[in-house]
Design a protein around this motif. Sequence first.
Motif, mmCIF file in Angstrom:
data_model
loop_
_atom_site.group_PDB
_atom_site.id
_atom_site.type_symbol
_atom_site.label_atom_id
_atom_site.label_comp_id
_atom_site.label_asym_id
_atom_site.label_seq_id
_atom_site.Cartn_x
_atom_site.Cartn_y
_atom_site.Cartn_z
ATOM 1 N N LEU A 1 43.866 4.733 38.482
ATOM 2 C CA LEU A 1 43.180 6.003 38.744
ATOM 3 C C LEU A 1 42.396 5.963 40.045
ATOM 4 O O LEU A 1 42.195 6.986 40.687
ATOM 5 C CB LEU A 1 42.254 6.344 37.573
ATOM 6 C CG LEU A 1 42.963 6.704 36.271
ATOM 7 C CD1 LEU A 1 41.953 6.808 35.139
ATOM 8 C CD2 LEU A 1 43.737 7.991 36.419
ATOM 9 N N ALA A 2 41.919 4.791 40.449
ATOM 10 C CA ALA A 2 41.139 4.663 41.676
ATOM 11 C C ALA A 2 42.019 4.569 42.927
ATOM 12 O O ALA A 2 41.523 4.666 44.049
ATOM 13 C CB ALA A 2 40.240 3.432 41.595
ATOM 14 N N THR A 3 43.308 4.396 42.748
ATOM 15 C CA THR A 3 44.230 4.262 43.874
ATOM 16 C C THR A 3 44.481 5.626 44.521
ATOM 17 O O THR A 3 44.730 6.605 43.841
ATOM 18 C CB THR A 3 45.581 3.680 43.399
ATOM 19 O OG1 THR A 3 45.337 2.451 42.744
ATOM 20 C CG2 THR A 3 46.529 3.458 44.555
ATOM 21 N N VAL A 4 44.406 5.660 45.834
ATOM 22 C CA VAL A 4 44.685 6.900 46.562
ATOM 23 C C VAL A 4 46.181 6.942 46.856
ATOM 24 O O VAL A 4 46.734 6.028 47.455
ATOM 25 C CB VAL A 4 43.879 6.953 47.881
ATOM 26 C CG1 VAL A 4 44.229 8.201 48.672
ATOM 27 C CG2 VAL A 4 42.398 6.877 47.593
ATOM 28 N N HIS A 5 46.821 8.009 46.396
ATOM 29 C CA HIS A 5 48.253 8.188 46.621
ATOM 30 C C HIS A 5 48.466 9.373 47.562
ATOM 31 O O HIS A 5 47.736 10.353 47.492
ATOM 32 C CB HIS A 5 48.965 8.506 45.298
ATOM 33 C CG HIS A 5 48.950 7.380 44.322
ATOM 34 N ND1 HIS A 5 47.993 7.282 43.337
ATOM 35 C CD2 HIS A 5 49.756 6.317 44.175
ATOM 36 C CE1 HIS A 5 48.227 6.201 42.615
ATOM 37 N NE2 HIS A 5 49.287 5.590 43.103
ATOM 38 N N PRO A 6 49.474 9.291 48.417
ATOM 39 C CA PRO A 6 49.832 10.485 49.176
ATOM 40 C C PRO A 6 50.343 11.538 48.196
ATOM 41 O O PRO A 6 50.949 11.201 47.194
ATOM 42 C CB PRO A 6 50.936 10.015 50.120
ATOM 43 C CG PRO A 6 51.380 8.701 49.612
ATOM 44 C CD PRO A 6 50.323 8.161 48.714
ATOM 45 N N TYR A 7 50.063 12.777 48.474
ATOM 46 C CA TYR A 7 50.356 13.822 47.492
ATOM 47 C C TYR A 7 51.372 14.790 48.037
ATOM 48 O O TYR A 7 51.293 15.132 49.207
ATOM 49 C CB TYR A 7 49.059 14.572 47.162
ATOM 50 C CG TYR A 7 49.198 15.562 46.061
ATOM 51 C CD1 TYR A 7 49.198 15.152 44.736
ATOM 52 C CD2 TYR A 7 49.358 16.911 46.336
ATOM 53 C CE1 TYR A 7 49.324 16.059 43.705
ATOM 54 C CE2 TYR A 7 49.489 17.831 45.316
ATOM 55 C CZ TYR A 7 49.474 17.400 44.003
ATOM 56 O OH TYR A 7 49.602 18.292 42.991
ATOM 57 N N PRO A 8 52.290 15.305 47.313
ATOM 58 C CA PRO A 8 52.690 14.971 45.949
ATOM 59 C C PRO A 8 53.799 13.931 45.965
ATOM 60 O O PRO A 8 54.757 14.050 46.726
ATOM 61 C CB PRO A 8 53.196 16.293 45.393
ATOM 62 C CG PRO A 8 53.762 17.005 46.582
ATOM 63 C CD PRO A 8 52.953 16.522 47.772
#
Length: 108
Positions: free
Chosen positions: A35-42
């Motif tokens: 949950l703390a990981t930043v992912h490129p969206y979408p």
Amino acid sequence: KDRILGATIVGEHAGELLAEFTLAMQHGLGLNKILATVHPYPTWSEAAKYAAGVWKREHAPQSLLRLLERFHAWRRGDIRWCGPPAGGNSAPRGLARNPGKEGQRWKR
């Protein structure tokens, strides 16, 4: 302890979604790290992060959260301790009804 024991995903792009959970299990990471990981969206990884958040919300200990909510309201001074409820009082244990004001349910 925050630990993922397993994950099952069935459907289109399941391999892409499962990769993140497999990596987390391999390195002993839990849902909080996902949950703390930043992912490129979408992306499909963002969908895995969303699924982890939904699971965590659904399995939250509701009774403990209600107790903490009452404790913090008491600490902020939103409600005060009025002793055990009298007979016929439907207030939660230790809170008294505030019959004077509409919209306010408990003594403040």
